[in-house]
Scaffold this motif. Structure first.
Motif, PDB file in Angstrom:
ATOM      1  N   LEU A 136       0.921  -1.200  -0.137  1.00 35.44           N
ATOM      2  CA  LEU A 136      -0.099   0.030   0.068  1.00 35.44           C
ATOM      3  C   LEU A 136       0.777   1.028  -0.059  1.00 35.44           C
ATOM      4  O   LEU A 136       0.327   2.313  -0.470  1.00 35.44           O
ATOM      5  N   ALA A 137       2.125   1.329   0.604  1.00 34.54           N
ATOM      6  CA  ALA A 137       2.867   2.484   0.527  1.00 34.54           C
ATOM      7  C   ALA A 137       3.323   2.684  -0.834  1.00 34.54           C
ATOM      8  O   ALA A 137       3.391   3.792  -1.292  1.00 34.54           O
ATOM      9  N   ALA A 138       3.526   1.493  -1.740  1.00 36.84           N
ATOM     10  CA  ALA A 138       3.650   1.728  -3.033  1.00 36.84           C
ATOM     11  C   ALA A 138       2.623   2.396  -3.700  1.00 36.84           C
ATOM     12  O   ALA A 138       2.955   3.279  -4.514  1.00 36.84           O
ATOM     13  N   PHE A 139       1.591   1.821  -3.712  1.00 37.82           N
ATOM     14  CA  PHE A 139       0.298   2.640  -4.470  1.00 37.82           C
ATOM     15  C   PHE A 139       0.079   4.204  -3.788  1.00 37.82           C
ATOM     16  O   PHE A 139      -0.005   5.030  -4.702  1.00 37.82           O
ATOM     17  N   ARG A 140       0.545   4.516  -2.400  1.00 37.31           N
ATOM     18  CA  ARG A 140       0.276   5.578  -2.146  1.00 37.31           C
ATOM     19  C   ARG A 140       1.288   6.738  -2.686  1.00 37.31           C
ATOM     20  O   ARG A 140       1.092   8.031  -2.790  1.00 37.31           O
ATOM     21  N   GLY A 141       2.457   6.157  -2.438  1.00 41.66           N
ATOM     22  CA  GLY A 141       3.759   7.117  -3.090  1.00 41.66           C
ATOM     23  C   GLY A 141       4.282   6.760  -4.280  1.00 41.66           C
ATOM     24  O   GLY A 141       4.872   7.885  -4.714  1.00 41.66           O
ATOM     25  N   LYS A 142       3.884   5.899  -5.034  1.00 43.62           N
ATOM     26  CA  LYS A 142       4.491   5.687  -6.570  1.00 43.62           C
ATOM     27  C   LYS A 142       3.379   5.659  -7.502  1.00 43.62           C
ATOM     28  O   LYS A 142       3.584   6.299  -8.582  1.00 43.62           O
ATOM     29  N   PHE A 143       2.141   5.481  -7.121  1.00 38.58           N
ATOM     30  CA  PHE A 143       1.137   5.382  -8.229  1.00 38.58           C
ATOM     31  C   PHE A 143       0.434   6.817  -8.170  1.00 38.58           C
ATOM     32  O   PHE A 143      -0.701   6.798  -7.729  1.00 38.58           O
ATOM     33  N   LEU A 144       1.156   7.817  -8.766  1.00 36.52           N
ATOM     34  CA  LEU A 144       0.693   9.216  -8.702  1.00 36.52           C
ATOM     35  C   LEU A 144       0.431   9.912  -9.893  1.00 36.52           C
ATOM     36  O   LEU A 144      -0.552  10.551 -10.047  1.00 36.52           O
ATOM     37  N   HIS A 145       1.464   9.630 -10.717  1.00 34.07           N
ATOM     38  CA  HIS A 145       1.491  10.542 -12.180  1.00 34.07           C
ATOM     39  C   HIS A 145       0.781   9.580 -13.262  1.00 34.07           C
ATOM     40  O   HIS A 145       1.084   8.569 -13.429  1.00 34.07           O
ATOM     41  N   PRO A 146       0.377  10.333 -14.280  1.00 26.13           N
ATOM     42  CA  PRO A 146       0.158   9.764 -15.600  1.00 26.13           C
ATOM     43  C   PRO A 146       1.323   9.113 -15.898  1.00 26.13           C
ATOM     44  O   PRO A 146       2.378   9.561 -16.308  1.00 26.13           O
ATOM     45  N   GLY A 147       0.976   7.801 -16.384  1.00 21.42           N
ATOM     46  CA  GLY A 147       2.144   6.620 -16.705  1.00 21.42           C
ATOM     47  C   GLY A 147       1.488   5.512 -17.019  1.00 21.42           C
ATOM     48  O   GLY A 147       0.391   5.264 -16.979  1.00 21.42           O
ATOM     49  N   LEU A 148       2.354   4.588 -17.398  1.00 26.29           N
ATOM     50  CA  LEU A 148       1.996   3.107 -17.225  1.00 26.29           C
ATOM     51  C   LEU A 148       2.376   2.665 -16.082  1.00 26.29           C
ATOM     52  O   LEU A 148       3.751   2.189 -15.624  1.00 26.29           O
ATOM     53  N   TYR A 149       1.197   1.793 -15.429  1.00 27.09           N
ATOM     54  CA  TYR A 149       1.413   1.150 -14.085  1.00 27.09           C
ATOM     55  C   TYR A 149       1.265  -0.361 -14.390  1.00 27.09           C
ATOM     56  O   TYR A 149       0.272  -0.635 -14.708  1.00 27.09           O
ATOM     57  N   VAL A 150       2.291  -1.148 -14.220  1.00 28.00           N
ATOM     58  CA  VAL A 150       2.010  -2.688 -14.267  1.00 28.00           C
ATOM     59  C   VAL A 150       2.092  -3.311 -13.087  1.00 28.00           C
ATOM     60  O   VAL A 150       3.101  -3.381 -12.354  1.00 28.00           O
ATOM     61  N   MET A 151       1.505  -4.461 -12.955  1.00 25.63           N
ATOM     62  CA  MET A 151       1.210  -5.176 -11.602  1.00 25.63           C
ATOM     63  C   MET A 151       1.044  -6.532 -11.786  1.00 25.63           C
ATOM     64  O   MET A 151       0.182  -6.824 -12.747  1.00 25.63           O
TER      65      MET A 151
END
Length: 235
Positions: A136-151
């Protein structure tokens, strides 16, 4: 949208070694994979190739195959996979700018088995929190800006309520212009309204409605009557 289609360049369809024999990879070589919504889920049994696909998509976009943000390209010193080396994209205007300039590129690759190492590398000190809290720390701190997020299977470390929190982060991310591609076994995550769901298996790849997914059907029946399943595997 950031990327509109992924395809493979420079591969003969007759190549017989891994990963080219996987039905989903054969489909990618033959037809490519078109993205029709800001959130795309890849679902399928273990060994179907969905993790192979998301790792290659991350690598093709320039994200480290071991996991992490765009700032940590090749931080793990792992060579790119043969599929990741040959992935190409048809991109939307914003995506073309990102692919054309490393400084403009934004994104994150979160894979379940290496997430905490990636977070530690990026200063999140995961030893001070639980596995799920680190995610959840990654989601809160890194999933912020327009871009490609792969999980890759983010639900592995998350409780039911934490999965719901993840859905809230994903919703806010795509509202701000981000795009998400996620391999998952979770009927909770795949229920996100408006998401595109692609089922990966012996058939290759096909789009499926949430209510028609095999994983949703199995969970419904199991929760309604666990013994109907357990009697086949327990003495």
């Amino acid at each position: 949208m950031i990327i509109e289609r992924a395809y493979v360049s420079g591969v003969s369809p007759g190549e017989g070694e891994w990963p080219w024999f996987l039905p989903c990879v054969r489909g990618l070589v033959a037809d490519g994979l078109r993205f029709t919504a800001p959130v795309t889920y890849l679902v399928g049994e273990n060994g179907s190739g969905k993790s192979t696909l998301v790792e290659a998509l991350a690598e093709g976009f320039g994200l480290d195959s071991w996991g992490g943000s765009h700032d940590w390209r090749h931080a793990s010193h792992r060579p790119r996979s043969v599929l990741g080396e040959r992935i190409r994209f048809d991109a939307a205007p914003r995506g073309r700018r990102m692919l054309g300039s490393w400084s403009a590129r934004k994104g994150f690759f979160l894979r379940a088995e290496t997430a905490l190492n990636a977070l530690d590398r990026e200063g999140f000190a995961p030893e001070s929190v639980s596995h799920g809290e680190g995610f959840l720390a990654a989601f809160r701190g890194k999933f912020l800006h327009p871009g490609l997020y792969v999980m890759d299977e983010p639900e592995a470390a998350l409780s039911f309520s934490s999965c719901l929190e993840l859905l809230g982060h994903v919703d806010q991310l795509v509202r701000s212009g981000g795009q998400v591609v996620c391999a998952t076994h979770s009927p909770l995550l795949t229920a996100l309204p408006g998401a595109d769901i692609i089922e990966v298996g012996d058939h290759g790849m096909r789009r499926v409605a949430w209510g028609e997914l095999a994983l949703v059907d199995h969970w419904r029946r199991y929760l309604a009557d666990p013994r109907s399943y357990l009697r086949h595997i327990l003495d």
